[in-house]
Write an enzyme that holds these catalytic residues in place. Sequence first.
Site, short mmCIF file in Angstrom:
data_model
loop_
_atom_site.label_atom_id
_atom_site.label_comp_id
_atom_site.label_asym_id
_atom_site.label_seq_id
_atom_site.Cartn_x
_atom_site.Cartn_y
_atom_site.Cartn_z
N TYR A 69 1.00 -1.25 0.08
CA TYR A 69 -0.08 -0.14 0.00
C TYR A 69 0.93 1.11 -0.12
O TYR A 69 1.89 1.42 0.82
CB TYR A 69 -0.80 -0.02 1.33
CG TYR A 69 -2.44 -0.20 0.91
CD1 TYR A 69 -2.95 0.88 0.19
CD2 TYR A 69 -3.07 -1.24 1.17
CE1 TYR A 69 -4.23 0.80 -0.34
CE2 TYR A 69 -4.42 -1.33 0.86
CZ TYR A 69 -4.83 -0.18 -0.12
OH TYR A 69 -6.35 -0.35 -0.49
N GLU A 71 -0.53 4.85 -0.50
CA GLU A 71 -1.27 5.99 -0.83
C GLU A 71 -0.50 7.19 -0.53
O GLU A 71 0.37 7.24 0.48
CB GLU A 71 -2.39 5.91 0.23
CG GLU A 71 -3.65 5.16 -0.50
CD GLU A 71 -4.83 5.00 0.64
OE1 GLU A 71 -5.05 5.79 1.22
OE2 GLU A 71 -5.73 4.08 0.26
N ASP A 246 -6.61 14.44 -24.08
CA ASP A 246 -6.84 13.05 -23.71
C ASP A 246 -6.10 12.42 -25.00
O ASP A 246 -6.78 12.07 -25.95
CB ASP A 246 -8.22 12.70 -23.57
CG ASP A 246 -8.36 11.23 -23.14
OD1 ASP A 246 -7.37 10.66 -23.28
OD2 ASP A 246 -9.61 10.91 -22.77
N THR A 275 -3.48 6.78 -21.55
CA THR A 275 -3.59 5.42 -21.14
C THR A 275 -2.09 4.95 -21.58
O THR A 275 -1.63 5.51 -22.29
CB THR A 275 -4.53 4.46 -21.94
OG1 THR A 275 -4.27 4.64 -23.48
CG2 THR A 275 -6.12 4.77 -21.57
N LYS A 278 -2.52 1.24 -25.11
CA LYS A 278 -2.82 1.51 -26.36
C LYS A 278 -1.72 1.64 -27.22
O LYS A 278 -0.77 0.83 -27.05
CB LYS A 278 -3.97 2.59 -26.56
CG LYS A 278 -5.29 2.21 -25.73
CD LYS A 278 -6.26 3.34 -25.83
CE LYS A 278 -7.42 2.87 -24.84
NZ LYS A 278 -8.56 3.96 -24.92
N ARG A 284 -1.84 -2.03 -18.88
CA ARG A 284 -3.15 -1.21 -18.54
C ARG A 284 -3.15 -0.31 -17.55
O ARG A 284 -2.76 -0.52 -16.26
CB ARG A 284 -3.97 -2.44 -18.36
CG ARG A 284 -5.58 -1.95 -18.26
CD ARG A 284 -6.25 -3.50 -18.58
NE ARG A 284 -6.18 -3.94 -20.02
CZ ARG A 284 -6.71 -3.49 -21.19
NH1 ARG A 284 -7.74 -2.42 -20.77
NH2 ARG A 284 -6.47 -3.86 -22.34
C1 LIG Z 1 -9.40 4.28 -24.01
C2 LIG Z 1 -9.81 5.62 -23.58
C3 LIG Z 1 -10.04 6.04 -22.31
C4 LIG Z 1 -10.43 5.15 -21.03
O1 LIG Z 1 -9.29 4.47 -21.02
P1 LIG Z 1 -9.54 2.96 -19.83
O2 LIG Z 1 -8.10 2.61 -19.46
O3 LIG Z 1 -10.30 2.10 -20.74
O4 LIG Z 1 -10.24 3.55 -18.67
C5 LIG Z 1 -10.16 7.37 -22.05
N1 LIG Z 1 -10.15 8.32 -23.14
C6 LIG Z 1 -9.89 7.98 -24.24
C7 LIG Z 1 -10.02 8.97 -25.29
C8 LIG Z 1 -9.86 6.54 -24.72
O5 LIG Z 1 -9.54 6.26 -26.00
#
Ligand SMILES: *Cc1c(COP(=O)(O)O)cnc(C)c1O
Length: 482
Positions: A69, A71, A246, A275, A278, A284
């Site tokens: 842990y 935090e 994002d 993320t 991807k 992840r």
């Molecule tokens: C995939 C994605 C997310 C969310 O990611 P998770 O790891 O599935 O929560 C947020 N914003 C965009 C633009 C995404 O493509």
Amino acid sequence: MTDAHVTNARASEIYRNALDVIAGIEPRIADATRQELDDQRASLKLIASENYASLPVLMTMGTWMSDKYAEGTVGHRFYAGCQNVDTVEQVAAEHARELFGAPYAYVQPHSGIDANLVAYWAILAQRIEGPGLEKLGAKNVNELTEADWETLRAELGNQRLLGMSLDAGGHLTHGFRPNISGKMFYQRQYGTDPASGLLDYDQVAAAAREFKPLIMVAGYSAYPRRVNFAKMREIADEVGATLMVDMAHFAGLVAGKVFTGDENPVPFAHVTTTTTHKSLRGPRGGVVLAQEEFASSVDRGCPMVLGGPLSHVMAAKAVALAEARQPAFGAYAQQVADNAKAFADGLMRRGAKLVTDGTDNHLVLLDVSSFGLTGRQAESALLDAGVVTNRNSVPADPNGAWYTSGIRFGTPALTSRGFTADNFDVVADLVVNVLKNTEPGTTKAGAPSKASYSLAEGIADRTKSAAAEMLDAHPLYPGLEL
Ligand SMILES: *Cc1c(COP(=O)(O)O)cnc(C)c1O
């Protein structure tokens, strides 16, 4: 296969032993894990949001780092004995800052959605702590009473968020009504130009001027083009909004320096989220990058939004980010974009209709209505033939978000296996052939169905064997034998 994926007998031994140990406790989990590797190896994975992390990244996640842990933040934890987690978090944040040229990086978010929530709360907190606190005569947020919060919400009066609409390619967390972002903020959405499918910056600016958002969100999950973030920042500045980008989908193209100048969001956004699993090809998870002025509020992701960080995943983020700083990653990212272009050209040459008539990033959005199919039917028929994709709305989709009229494809995963532009031309041929040989079905009552379909005899097998040739030539985790 790229360097990061080259493996050897040692990895086989490690995983064989680990799976044996797991099988001794719950064999169904060991079996499912083995089967998942077989399935991933045997399919053409074209899901735009997926990838294959390297074995070092995967191995880093499977350790006792998970048991701690921690935090708080580096050097300021609410638990004792966090010195090794401090090292992990520090190294991951250092790689993130240097890879993206960001003044500040927060590597604790467990996912992309968490990263966005951390960012939203950080922006709100920062705004509240400036003018808001002064007005209430409080020194910090902790001194505020419930009544103060009520006053703040009412008086600041601005919890407005402007984001890209879901059907134009935006994400649920960018103000979509059923998502918490569409509830905690008054939201408005910008779309794309109906004729070209492209982002229309004049439309974005007009919406921003009228709506005067606190937060303007740029970034997407299903928009096949690059975005000019300098222009987005200009619009945000004009209306006094905070620009949040994002880059969950395209972070790998930023890391690999395929998106530079105005196409690199990091210097232009106040806060950038991503993320790590991807196109960035890590574990992840999520990361928030910020300009210095937002650092201290982003740092409060825990306890604002998060509980204990996933230390084993932060460790794997550090390894993946270190990989992404190697020159080979730049070549990989360029290949991802080249492959997407080859795939899009291959589809269009064979008569397919693409949203925006092409791509200049890692993804392609195919409008399947010209094949007389819904996205749901096309997705299922392709899956029967071993092509894994996901259905996706197209702008102003007549079939809604469940059946849809589109299929989204992405090149990051197969490019990690070493697929080239020539391979992707073959994949385009296979995809078009499957769709041409798929007939929409009818309901029991004889009406047209949006879900049922029939794929002509023999097509699935022929597609799978053509794919197998390419997949065998570009093995996933070569040398890994379970
Ligand atoms: C995939 C994605 C997310 C969310 O990611 P998770 O790891 O599935 O929560 C947020 N914003 C965009 C633009 C995404 O493509």
